[in-house]
Design a protein around this motif. Sequence first.
Motif, PDB file in Angstrom:
ATOM      1  N   GLY A 303       0.824  -1.195   0.000  1.00 36.04           N
ATOM      2  CA  GLY A 303       0.000   0.000   0.000  1.00 36.04           C
ATOM      3  C   GLY A 303       0.861   1.249   0.000  1.00 36.04           C
ATOM      4  O   GLY A 303       2.004   1.238   0.460  1.00 36.04           O
ATOM      5  N   VAL A 304       0.310   2.336  -0.504  1.00 35.15           N
ATOM      6  CA  VAL A 304       1.001   3.624  -0.494  1.00 35.15           C
ATOM      7  C   VAL A 304      -0.034   4.724  -0.276  1.00 35.15           C
ATOM      8  O   VAL A 304      -1.143   4.658  -0.808  1.00 35.15           O
ATOM      9  N   THR A 305       0.315   5.698   0.565  1.00 36.99           N
ATOM     10  CA  THR A 305      -0.533   6.865   0.743  1.00 36.99           C
ATOM     11  C   THR A 305       0.207   8.098   0.241  1.00 36.99           C
ATOM     12  O   THR A 305       1.443   8.166   0.301  1.00 36.99           O
ATOM     13  N   PHE A 306      -0.547   9.070  -0.234  1.00 42.46           N
ATOM     14  CA  PHE A 306       0.041  10.292  -0.781  1.00 42.46           C
ATOM     15  C   PHE A 306      -0.902  11.455  -0.481  1.00 42.46           C
ATOM     16  O   PHE A 306      -2.134  11.279  -0.413  1.00 42.46           O
ATOM     17  N   PRO A 307      -0.366  12.654  -0.263  1.00 39.09           N
ATOM     18  CA  PRO A 307      -1.200  13.785   0.141  1.00 39.09           C
ATOM     19  C   PRO A 307      -2.117  14.254  -0.976  1.00 39.09           C
ATOM     20  O   PRO A 307      -1.754  14.233  -2.157  1.00 39.09           O
ATOM     21  N   ILE A 308      -3.318  14.683  -0.581  1.00 37.66           N
ATOM     22  CA  ILE A 308      -4.258  15.293  -1.529  1.00 37.66           C
ATOM     23  C   ILE A 308      -4.590  16.715  -1.088  1.00 37.66           C
ATOM     24  O   ILE A 308      -4.311  17.675  -1.779  1.00 37.66           O
ATOM     25  N   TYR A 309      -5.206  16.824   0.113  1.00 39.26           N
ATOM     26  CA  TYR A 309      -5.556  18.140   0.634  1.00 39.26           C
ATOM     27  C   TYR A 309      -5.766  18.036   2.133  1.00 39.26           C
ATOM     28  O   TYR A 309      -6.588  17.231   2.592  1.00 39.26           O
ATOM     29  N   GLY A 310      -5.050  18.857   2.894  1.00 36.61           N
ATOM     30  CA  GLY A 310      -5.203  18.824   4.341  1.00 36.61           C
ATOM     31  C   GLY A 310      -4.894  17.445   4.897  1.00 36.61           C
ATOM     32  O   GLY A 310      -3.854  16.854   4.615  1.00 36.61           O
ATOM     33  N   LYS A 311      -5.817  16.907   5.698  1.00 36.51           N
ATOM     34  CA  LYS A 311      -5.647  15.578   6.271  1.00 36.51           C
ATOM     35  C   LYS A 311      -5.990  14.460   5.279  1.00 36.51           C
ATOM     36  O   LYS A 311      -5.676  13.294   5.525  1.00 36.51           O
ATOM     37  N   LEU A 312      -6.642  14.799   4.190  1.00 38.75           N
ATOM     38  CA  LEU A 312      -7.071  13.788   3.225  1.00 38.75           C
ATOM     39  C   LEU A 312      -5.892  13.308   2.395  1.00 38.75           C
ATOM     40  O   LEU A 312      -5.155  14.104   1.821  1.00 38.75           O
ATOM     41  N   LYS A 313      -5.732  11.990   2.338  1.00 40.64           N
ATOM     42  CA  LYS A 313      -4.658  11.373   1.574  1.00 40.64           C
ATOM     43  C   LYS A 313      -5.229  10.389   0.567  1.00 40.64           C
ATOM     44  O   LYS A 313      -6.286   9.785   0.800  1.00 40.64           O
ATOM     45  N   GLY A 314      -4.537  10.215  -0.534  1.00 40.07           N
ATOM     46  CA  GLY A 314      -4.885   9.155  -1.461  1.00 40.07           C
ATOM     47  C   GLY A 314      -4.309   7.839  -0.978  1.00 40.07           C
ATOM     48  O   GLY A 314      -3.295   7.804  -0.272  1.00 40.07           O
ATOM     49  N   TYR A 315      -4.956   6.734  -1.342  1.00 41.33           N
ATOM     50  CA  TYR A 315      -4.522   5.408  -0.882  1.00 41.33           C
ATOM     51  C   TYR A 315      -4.658   4.407  -2.019  1.00 41.33           C
ATOM     52  O   TYR A 315      -5.757   4.214  -2.572  1.00 41.33           O
TER      53      TYR A 315
END
Length: 346
Positions: A303-315
């Motif tokens: 798995g990988v997470t990446f920033p989108i906006y504020g606390k919201l991350k892509g996964y």
Amino acid sequence: MKQHCLAISLFSLLSPTFAHATNEEACVLALYQTGDRSLTLEEMRKQCQPKTLNSKDKTLEVSEPSLTKVAKAPNKKGKLTKRIEEEKKSAFEPYVITPHRMNYVMPVLTSSGMNPDAYKLVPGYNENFEDLETKFQLSIKLPLNTRDLFIEGDALYFAFTIEAWWQIYSHNISKPFRETNYQPEFFYGLPLDWQPFGGNTLLLVGVEHQSNGKSQLLSRSWNRAYLNFLWEKDDFALSLRPWYRFKEKEKEFILDPDGDDNPDILDYMGHYELAMSYQWNTLAFGFIGRYNFATHNGSGELGVTFPIYGKLKGYANVFTGYGESLIDYNHNQTRVGLGFTVNDLF
């Protein structure tokens, strides 16, 4: 990603140690961190001042009399420790919910092949499933003690995790939740006074129940006790979680409401789980693996997470092997998902 991660689930890892003291300031620091906390700053300074002892005709100078112990520099806090410390600050706030494992929604989750056997005795159900569905996970934990129980920094927690697989893209059936897994658990964590390779360590001991809440032929469940050893250094964290499954009695007949619904689950899920996480700039990478050395069955998940906006991350997530859900514990498949999360892998 299922983080069991990784509990991860979790308490203060630091056990302060100190470097060799060579001056009055180091002496005061050592007294503050290892000595009597009732001492004032002025009292600590007086104890750390050089003193002289008269011995008949000679005067002997004794430097830093308070530093009789070897002192070492504290280990650098890793990403996991920083998260734990932030969680502890707000753990008992009335309007704060503390995450346990990941909390995410994956609107898009594909499969190399849905499980054809689990639902074969449910007419009109299995043949209308789509290989594309939505998945989400909600996971929270609640601290049960406000002060240390046995040693400094230990804690007892209750946690609850829900995973759901939603057939939102199916057309010939009423878009049901194909599978829902419920996982309550109690665990106790204690920091270890062991810093291998310059990292920090923690041990969790817990018991958990996992069930899909269904009855008869679709029922799946098991109960486990586990140990979870965690090690972190800088932006890397590792978790090794072996478990013991509590035995259940055998069913007397196939529709017996009592007895073990899945007696061979360890053949596919194995006896342990290995998880790793690494933070690189704004990206967080994670891996979870299970394996049974006798049957050579298991699973791997990236798995990988990446920033989108504020606390919201892509996964983004890839899973292959057995046990993506309880209903699929003995079904081998590869799944790829894309969605959103509000907390990282650990």
